[in-house]
Motif scaffolding. Structure first.
Motif, mmCIF file in Angstrom:
data_model
loop_
_atom_site.group_PDB
_atom_site.id
_atom_site.type_symbol
_atom_site.label_atom_id
_atom_site.label_comp_id
_atom_site.label_asym_id
_atom_site.label_seq_id
_atom_site.Cartn_x
_atom_site.Cartn_y
_atom_site.Cartn_z
ATOM 1 N N GLY A 16 7.042 9.805 -0.150
ATOM 2 C CA GLY A 16 6.483 8.494 -0.459
ATOM 3 C C GLY A 16 5.018 8.337 -0.118
ATOM 4 N N VAL A 17 4.293 9.462 0.057
ATOM 5 C CA VAL A 17 2.886 9.373 0.435
ATOM 6 C C VAL A 17 2.084 8.549 -0.572
ATOM 7 C CG1 VAL A 17 2.123 11.524 -0.671
ATOM 8 C CG2 VAL A 17 0.944 10.689 1.367
ATOM 9 N N GLU A 18 2.531 8.524 -1.818
ATOM 10 C CA GLU A 18 1.808 7.748 -2.827
ATOM 11 C C GLU A 18 1.953 6.239 -2.619
ATOM 12 O OE1 GLU A 18 5.845 8.805 -4.583
ATOM 13 O OE2 GLU A 18 4.365 9.750 -3.317
ATOM 14 N N TYR A 19 2.900 5.827 -1.759
ATOM 15 C CA TYR A 19 3.092 4.406 -1.459
ATOM 16 C C TYR A 19 2.597 4.044 -0.057
ATOM 17 C CZ TYR A 19 6.137 4.803 -5.487
ATOM 18 O OH TYR A 19 6.626 5.049 -6.733
ATOM 19 N N LEU A 20 2.026 5.006 0.649
ATOM 20 C CA LEU A 20 1.583 4.778 2.014
ATOM 21 C C LEU A 20 0.519 3.684 2.056
ATOM 22 C CD1 LEU A 20 1.931 6.013 4.889
ATOM 23 C CD2 LEU A 20 -0.086 7.381 4.387
ATOM 24 N N GLU A 69 15.554 -3.980 4.478
ATOM 25 C CA GLU A 69 15.854 -3.024 3.412
ATOM 26 C C GLU A 69 14.696 -2.949 2.427
ATOM 27 O OE1 GLU A 69 19.262 -2.173 0.083
ATOM 28 O OE2 GLU A 69 19.792 -3.187 1.927
ATOM 29 N N GLY A 70 14.241 -1.739 2.160
ATOM 30 C CA GLY A 70 13.188 -1.508 1.188
ATOM 31 C C GLY A 70 11.782 -1.752 1.679
ATOM 32 N N LEU A 71 11.623 -2.104 2.975
ATOM 33 C CA LEU A 71 10.282 -2.401 3.474
ATOM 34 C C LEU A 71 9.557 -1.161 3.967
ATOM 35 C CD1 LEU A 71 10.784 -5.828 5.257
ATOM 36 C CD2 LEU A 71 9.966 -5.349 2.948
ATOM 37 N N GLY A 72 10.264 -0.160 4.430
ATOM 38 C CA GLY A 72 9.674 1.136 4.721
ATOM 39 C C GLY A 72 8.609 1.173 5.787
ATOM 40 N N THR A 112 3.201 1.398 6.251
ATOM 41 C CA THR A 112 4.425 1.203 5.472
ATOM 42 C C THR A 112 4.476 2.270 4.396
ATOM 43 O OG1 THR A 112 3.296 -0.360 4.016
ATOM 44 C CG2 THR A 112 4.541 -1.294 5.861
ATOM 45 N N GLN A 113 5.671 2.457 3.839
ATOM 46 C CA GLN A 113 5.852 3.502 2.841
ATOM 47 C C GLN A 113 6.429 2.979 1.537
ATOM 48 O OE1 GLN A 113 8.154 6.044 5.496
ATOM 49 N NE2 GLN A 113 6.437 7.447 5.593
ATOM 50 N N THR A 114 6.330 1.669 1.326
ATOM 51 C CA THR A 114 6.762 1.068 0.057
ATOM 52 C C THR A 114 5.786 -0.039 -0.306
ATOM 53 O OG1 THR A 114 8.156 -0.666 1.034
ATOM 54 C CG2 THR A 114 9.225 1.483 0.605
ATOM 55 N N ASP A 115 5.707 -0.350 -1.583
ATOM 56 C CA ASP A 115 4.864 -1.481 -2.005
ATOM 57 C C ASP A 115 5.365 -2.782 -1.403
ATOM 58 O OD1 ASP A 115 3.218 0.192 -3.465
ATOM 59 O OD2 ASP A 115 4.206 -0.227 -5.383
ATOM 60 N N ALA A 116 6.706 -2.932 -1.307
ATOM 61 C CA ALA A 116 7.290 -4.144 -0.720
ATOM 62 C C ALA A 116 6.896 -4.268 0.748
ATOM 63 C CB ALA A 116 8.800 -4.137 -0.881
ATOM 64 N N GLY A 117 6.888 -3.143 1.458
ATOM 65 C CA GLY A 117 6.488 -3.158 2.857
ATOM 66 C C GLY A 117 5.029 -3.543 3.016
ATOM 67 N N ALA A 118 4.160 -2.999 2.168
ATOM 68 C CA ALA A 118 2.736 -3.342 2.215
ATOM 69 C C ALA A 118 2.537 -4.837 1.979
ATOM 70 C CB ALA A 118 1.964 -2.522 1.186
ATOM 71 N N GLU A 119 3.274 -5.382 1.034
ATOM 72 C CA GLU A 119 3.168 -6.816 0.752
ATOM 73 C C GLU A 119 3.681 -7.647 1.927
ATOM 74 O OE1 GLU A 119 4.583 -10.112 -2.560
ATOM 75 O OE2 GLU A 119 4.868 -7.981 -2.970
ATOM 76 N N PHE A 120 4.774 -7.207 2.553
ATOM 77 C CA PHE A 120 5.339 -7.898 3.713
ATOM 78 C C PHE A 120 4.313 -7.970 4.845
ATOM 79 C CE2 PHE A 120 7.837 -7.944 7.660
ATOM 80 C CZ PHE A 120 8.662 -9.026 7.439
ATOM 81 N N VAL A 121 3.649 -6.862 5.111
ATOM 82 C CA VAL A 121 2.632 -6.817 6.175
ATOM 83 C C VAL A 121 1.438 -7.678 5.780
ATOM 84 C CG1 VAL A 121 1.069 -5.345 7.497
ATOM 85 C CG2 VAL A 121 3.391 -4.553 6.975
ATOM 86 N N ARG A 122 1.004 -7.574 4.525
ATOM 87 C CA ARG A 122 -0.144 -8.352 4.044
ATOM 88 C C ARG A 122 0.147 -9.851 4.138
ATOM 89 N NH1 ARG A 122 -1.137 -5.298 0.072
ATOM 90 N NH2 ARG A 122 0.321 -6.221 -1.375
ATOM 91 N N ASP A 123 1.391 -10.249 3.908
ATOM 92 C CA ASP A 123 1.759 -11.659 4.036
ATOM 93 C C ASP A 123 1.671 -12.131 5.487
ATOM 94 O OD1 ASP A 123 2.184 -11.875 1.317
ATOM 95 O OD2 ASP A 123 4.375 -11.763 1.459
ATOM 96 N N HIS A 168 -6.309 4.499 4.282
ATOM 97 C CA HIS A 168 -4.854 4.437 4.241
ATOM 98 C C HIS A 168 -4.369 3.153 3.564
ATOM 99 C CE1 HIS A 168 -5.367 7.106 7.896
ATOM 100 N NE2 HIS A 168 -4.746 7.862 7.027
ATOM 101 N N HIS A 169 -5.180 2.566 2.749
ATOM 102 C CA HIS A 169 -4.762 1.315 2.123
ATOM 103 C C HIS A 169 -3.814 1.598 0.962
ATOM 104 C CE1 HIS A 169 -7.415 1.913 -1.311
ATOM 105 N NE2 HIS A 169 -8.364 2.233 -0.445
ATOM 106 N N SER A 170 -3.092 0.584 0.582
ATOM 107 C CA SER A 170 -2.181 0.693 -0.557
ATOM 108 C C SER A 170 -2.983 1.015 -1.812
ATOM 109 C CB SER A 170 -1.431 -0.620 -0.756
ATOM 110 O OG SER A 170 -0.763 -0.638 -1.997
ATOM 111 N N PRO A 171 -2.452 1.898 -2.672
ATOM 112 C CA PRO A 171 -3.173 2.201 -3.912
ATOM 113 C C PRO A 171 -3.261 0.992 -4.844
ATOM 114 C CG PRO A 171 -1.069 3.354 -3.855
ATOM 115 C CD PRO A 171 -1.241 2.698 -2.522
#
Length: 152
Positions: free
Chosen positions: A38-42, A70-73, A108-119, A132-135
């Motif tokens: 999942g490095v592409e979602y890091l 679940e799914g937050l990675g 985080t290792q998922t887009d959902a996780g990145a959004e959760f942290v950003r929120d 190391h930012h989300s792509p």
């Protein structure tokens, strides 16, 4: 449930990567970063010390939800920041000023996780851990450099 159930603790980074047993073993080493699933979602965001100090219970709940959701990675390579980096003036380099006030980087290792942290800690509070930012980081210029972007 305790999030520590999911944590493996090592004495140092070298041991976490396999120590001496991993030397010259291509199945146990990762010179390019490709072995991280999942490095592409890091994605990583900087956790301000002020947020932790002012709302420790909220941060604990946030981290528990991130680790157990679940799914937050929640990433496995989170690291602490600090030391003399906090003594450097916010405008001395183009590094995001939030780097000077952060206590750790939350990966985080998922887009959902990145959004959760950003929120929880958005660009109005902090920024991303450079490189190391989300792509798909929205407002990436501000997230990466903050007020220092214009200097680049």
């Amino acid at each position: 449930l305790s999030p520590s159930y999911y944590v493996t603790q090592y004495d140092n980074w070298y041991e976490s990567k396999g120590g001496a047993a991993a030397y010259n073993d291509p199945d146990r080493t990762d010179p390019t970063g490709d072995a991280y699933a999942g490095v592409e979602y890091l994605a990583a965001r900087l956790m301000p010390m002020e947020v932790v100090a002012s709302d420790p219970d909220g941060v604990a709940e946030f981290l528990t939800n991130l680790a157990m959701g679940e799914g937050l990675g929640l990433g496995s390579i989170n690291y602490f920041l600090g030391g003399v980096i906090h003594n450097v003036n916010d405008t001395a380099t183009a590094v995001h000023p939030a780097m000077r006030k952060a206590i750790w980087s939350v990966f985080t290792q998922t887009d959902a996780g990145a959004e959760f942290v950003r929120d929880f800690i958005g660009n109005d509070v902090t920024g991303v851990c450079f490189n190391h930012h989300s792509p798909v980081e929205p407002d990436w210029r501000n997230a990466s450099w903050g007020q220092n972007y214009q200097r680049l």
